[in-house]
Design a protein around this motif. Structure first.
Motif, PDB file in Angstrom:
ATOM      1  N   ILE A  43       3.045  39.199  42.377  1.00  0.00           N
ATOM      2  CA  ILE A  43       2.600  37.845  42.645  1.00  0.00           C
ATOM      3  C   ILE A  43       2.258  38.688  43.884  1.00  0.00           C
ATOM      4  CG2 ILE A  43       2.932  36.626  43.214  1.00  0.00           C
ATOM      5  CD1 ILE A  43       4.464  35.679  40.815  1.00  0.00           C
ATOM      6  N   GLN A  80       6.820  34.782  38.079  1.00  0.00           N
ATOM      7  CA  GLN A  80       7.393  33.315  38.754  1.00  0.00           C
ATOM      8  C   GLN A  80       8.175  32.805  37.928  1.00  0.00           C
ATOM      9  OE1 GLN A  80       3.921  31.034  39.370  1.00  0.00           O
ATOM     10  NE2 GLN A  80       4.276  30.450  40.926  1.00  0.00           N
ATOM     11  N   GLN A  81       7.687  32.649  36.584  1.00  0.00           N
ATOM     12  CA  GLN A  81       8.905  31.833  36.384  1.00  0.00           C
ATOM     13  C   GLN A  81      10.368  32.572  35.278  1.00  0.00           C
ATOM     14  OE1 GLN A  81       6.983  31.171  31.689  1.00  0.00           O
ATOM     15  NE2 GLN A  81       9.175  29.466  31.321  1.00  0.00           N
ATOM     16  N   ASN A 126       7.962  41.670  43.586  1.00  0.00           N
ATOM     17  CA  ASN A 126       6.959  41.863  42.236  1.00  0.00           C
ATOM     18  C   ASN A 126       5.968  41.463  42.362  1.00  0.00           C
ATOM     19  OD1 ASN A 126       6.113  39.140  41.386  1.00  0.00           O
ATOM     20  ND2 ASN A 126       7.734  37.674  41.557  1.00  0.00           N
TER      21      ASN A 126
END
Length: 179
Positions: A90, A121-122, A88
């Motif tokens: 992030i 994230q979503q 990810n």
């Protein structure tokens, strides 16, 4: 010996989670000093401590040191459900202390797309380095590809998200959309 109560179980899980996160983050600092293999990704933009000029460069092993995530989905580029493994972004941004809410991603053929960090994230999107447990080569849309879970989020089956599903990624620029 602690009695096995819900609170003690929670404390034990919290401790091991903290230990795992601390160990992982510490490993990032050591792994991200310099690549040992071929560079497959260049990260530019709002980065605290670059490792090559104004950029961070990564080999496959450095990216595989990040926490691994899986997405199994059907997409327009491959027949049937495929299982992708990757990281990810992030986690990558946190590991290198980069700040921004947008990623400008460039492919080997110079195709460019911009993706809000919030998508990762979503929707649980990832940047995949393997498909069905096989490392992705340029021939198979690698070395890196943005993968959305089109099965769990059918509303993403649109030109917007298909356009963000960039493959053969070579670089990412982190920036703030309000700049």
């Amino acid at each position: 010996h602690l009695k096995d109560t819900p609170m003690n179980t929670f404390k034990r899980q919290l401790f091991f989670t903290f230990l795992l996160l601390t160990t992982s983050v510490t490993g990032f600092a050591l792994e991200f000093n310099a690549p040992k293999g071929p560079i497959i990704l260049t990260l530019e933009g709002n980065i605290d401590e670059p490792n090559q000029g104004d950029s961070m460069v990564f080999d496959r092993d450095m990216l595989m040191a990040l926490p691994s995530h899986e997405v199994s989905t059907d997409n327009p580029w491959n027949e049937g459900v495929q299982t992708y493994q990757g990281f990810n972004p992030i986690d990558l941004l946190a590991a290198v202390d980069a700040e921004g809410d947008m990623l400008r991603i460039t492919a080997l053929n110079q195709y460019i797309t911009e993706i809000p960090v919030g998508d990762f994230q979503q929707f649980g999107a990832i940047i995949a380095y393997s498909m069905n447990q096989e490392i992705m080569s340029v021939r198979t849309k690698g070395p890196l590809m943005v993968v959305y879970d089109f099965d769990d989020y059918p509303e993403l089956r649109s030109e917007t998200y298909y356009g963000r599903s960039i493959w053969q990624i070579q670089s990412i620029e982190v920036f703030n959309s309000k700049e």
